[in-house]
Design a protein around this motif. Sequence first.
Motif, PDB file in Angstrom:
ATOM      1  N   ASN A 180     -23.662 -49.906  69.998  1.00 10.11           N
ATOM      2  CA  ASN A 180     -22.823 -51.104  69.951  1.00 10.11           C
ATOM      3  C   ASN A 180     -21.451 -50.745  69.394  1.00 10.11           C
ATOM      4  O   ASN A 180     -21.325 -50.325  68.248  1.00 10.11           O
ATOM      5  CB  ASN A 180     -23.494 -52.161  69.069  1.00 10.11           C
ATOM      6  CG  ASN A 180     -22.757 -53.479  69.100  1.00 10.11           C
ATOM      7  OD1 ASN A 180     -21.543 -53.535  68.915  1.00 10.11           O
ATOM      8  ND2 ASN A 180     -23.481 -54.567  69.320  1.00 10.11           N
ATOM      9  N   SER A 181     -20.426 -50.910  70.224  1.00  9.05           N
ATOM     10  CA  SER A 181     -19.052 -50.632  69.815  1.00  9.05           C
ATOM     11  C   SER A 181     -18.283 -51.942  69.776  1.00  9.05           C
ATOM     12  O   SER A 181     -17.729 -52.383  70.780  1.00  9.05           O
ATOM     13  CB  SER A 181     -18.391 -49.652  70.800  1.00  9.05           C
ATOM     14  OG  SER A 181     -17.043 -49.422  70.456  1.00  9.05           O
ATOM     15  N   ASP A 182     -18.305 -52.603  68.610  1.00  6.85           N
ATOM     16  CA  ASP A 182     -17.635 -53.899  68.447  1.00  6.85           C
ATOM     17  C   ASP A 182     -18.064 -54.884  69.522  1.00  6.85           C
ATOM     18  O   ASP A 182     -17.239 -55.558  70.148  1.00  6.85           O
ATOM     19  CB  ASP A 182     -16.113 -53.737  68.468  1.00  6.85           C
ATOM     20  CG  ASP A 182     -15.596 -53.032  67.226  1.00  6.85           C
ATOM     21  OD1 ASP A 182     -16.226 -53.180  66.161  1.00  6.85           O
ATOM     22  OD2 ASP A 182     -14.576 -52.316  67.325  1.00  6.85           O
ATOM     23  N   ILE A 190     -22.379 -49.316  74.825  1.00  6.39           N
ATOM     24  CA  ILE A 190     -21.934 -47.988  75.255  1.00  6.39           C
ATOM     25  C   ILE A 190     -23.158 -47.123  75.552  1.00  6.39           C
ATOM     26  O   ILE A 190     -23.977 -46.858  74.673  1.00  6.39           O
ATOM     27  CB  ILE A 190     -21.060 -47.317  74.173  1.00  6.39           C
ATOM     28  CG1 ILE A 190     -19.841 -48.182  73.857  1.00  6.39           C
ATOM     29  CG2 ILE A 190     -20.651 -45.917  74.622  1.00  6.39           C
ATOM     30  CD1 ILE A 190     -18.934 -48.454  75.046  1.00  6.39           C
ATOM     31  N   ARG A 207     -16.393 -47.408  77.779  1.00 11.27           N
ATOM     32  CA  ARG A 207     -16.438 -48.757  78.353  1.00 11.27           C
ATOM     33  C   ARG A 207     -15.699 -48.788  79.690  1.00 11.27           C
ATOM     34  O   ARG A 207     -14.647 -48.169  79.862  1.00 11.27           O
ATOM     35  CB  ARG A 207     -15.835 -49.767  77.394  1.00 11.27           C
ATOM     36  CG  ARG A 207     -14.375 -49.535  77.061  1.00 11.27           C
ATOM     37  CD  ARG A 207     -13.888 -50.524  76.022  1.00 11.27           C
ATOM     38  NE  ARG A 207     -14.559 -50.309  74.741  1.00 11.27           N
ATOM     39  CZ  ARG A 207     -14.664 -51.233  73.788  1.00 11.27           C
ATOM     40  NH1 ARG A 207     -14.095 -52.419  73.942  1.00 11.27           N
ATOM     41  NH2 ARG A 207     -15.293 -50.955  72.660  1.00 11.27           N
ATOM     42  N   ASP A 237      -9.431 -48.548  72.856  1.00 11.21           N
ATOM     43  CA  ASP A 237     -10.781 -48.826  72.366  1.00 11.21           C
ATOM     44  C   ASP A 237     -11.733 -47.650  72.537  1.00 11.21           C
ATOM     45  O   ASP A 237     -12.827 -47.652  71.963  1.00 11.21           O
ATOM     46  CB  ASP A 237     -11.367 -50.041  73.118  1.00 11.21           C
ATOM     47  CG  ASP A 237     -10.610 -51.320  72.841  1.00 11.21           C
ATOM     48  OD1 ASP A 237     -10.155 -51.499  71.704  1.00 11.21           O
ATOM     49  OD2 ASP A 237     -10.480 -52.150  73.768  1.00 11.21           O
ATOM     50  N   GLY A 295     -13.371 -45.722  69.470  1.00 12.52           N
ATOM     51  CA  GLY A 295     -14.438 -46.476  68.831  1.00 12.52           C
ATOM     52  C   GLY A 295     -15.755 -46.364  69.568  1.00 12.52           C
ATOM     53  O   GLY A 295     -16.838 -46.406  68.947  1.00 12.52           O
ATOM     54  N   ASP A 296     -15.708 -46.209  70.898  1.00 14.12           N
ATOM     55  CA  ASP A 296     -16.931 -46.037  71.681  1.00 14.12           C
ATOM     56  C   ASP A 296     -17.620 -44.723  71.307  1.00 14.12           C
ATOM     57  O   ASP A 296     -18.847 -44.663  71.184  1.00 14.12           O
ATOM     58  CB  ASP A 296     -16.602 -46.035  73.177  1.00 14.12           C
ATOM     59  CG  ASP A 296     -16.000 -47.355  73.653  1.00 14.12           C
ATOM     60  OD1 ASP A 296     -16.117 -48.353  72.923  1.00 14.12           O
ATOM     61  OD2 ASP A 296     -15.418 -47.366  74.756  1.00 14.12           O
ATOM     62  N   ALA A 315     -19.130 -45.037  67.779  1.00 12.58           N
ATOM     63  CA  ALA A 315     -20.348 -45.854  67.763  1.00 12.58           C
ATOM     64  C   ALA A 315     -21.576 -45.003  68.071  1.00 12.58           C
ATOM     65  O   ALA A 315     -22.642 -45.186  67.468  1.00 12.58           O
ATOM     66  CB  ALA A 315     -20.224 -46.996  68.773  1.00 12.58           C
TER      67      ALA A 315
END
Length: 256
Positions: free
Chosen positions: A5-7, A11, A54, A70, A73-74, A77
């Motif tokens: 879970n990336s925000d 993913i 993503r 973003d 962050g993926d 995560a």
Amino acid sequence: MAFANSDGVSIYYERHGDGPAVLFVHGSGGHHAAWWQQVADLRSRFTVITVDLRGFGKSDSSMPEFDGQDFPGDILAVLDQEDLTDVVLVGQSIGAVAALRAGLSRPSRVSGVVLAHSLGGLADPELSELVAADRSEAVKLPVLDRLLSKSFQENEPAKTFLFQQMGTFNVAKMADLRNLSTGGPTVEEVVGSGLDVTFLAGENDAVLSAATVRRAHALVKGSRLELIPDAPHSMYWERPDLFNAAIVRVREAISA
């Protein structure tokens, strides 16, 4: 095969093998399966993780637009969910931009970053000018000729076709990611971080010249350079033997 879970964004990633960890980040036309020749070869000696950013592959692609900002962050995560440390991130082309930022932001998990056929979005006036000059030459070629050599296309029609088909599984396109390198790290920030950085490229890369890569290596003091003769932009696909051998050298050097 799992999801992180990336925000709030799912993913997709896969984990194979055992040993020191290497996480591969695909380019604009790839996804986790693009690394099939790396996974099969390296999983006997390393923990090999492949990820879909993503908008790519099996990761969430339902958002109305995609923001390359973003992507780091993926990656993080996945590292957090698997609780991985001492990881070497290998980013191909645009994936290198995300890999470098992820490495800089999480030194507790990332011990090294390999910038494959990319300068990782470094914010440097001299390098930006060199990259722009390289790109102006590259756009004169058909897209496929920028990525694979003519001889490979002629001698390996099946692998060339599969290479082209890879991108059809993705929703995000290069046109969606124009701000990917905005606000990138400076050379001083990368050097000051102490992050182990390797520039990996082919002498015959039609997108990023060998001269530009050499200059980046010279500016990023303490970085490693793996400049491979007779290799194109998509070395990981066309010459996996050379690409994989370079990854082994870097991973083992960092482990040592």
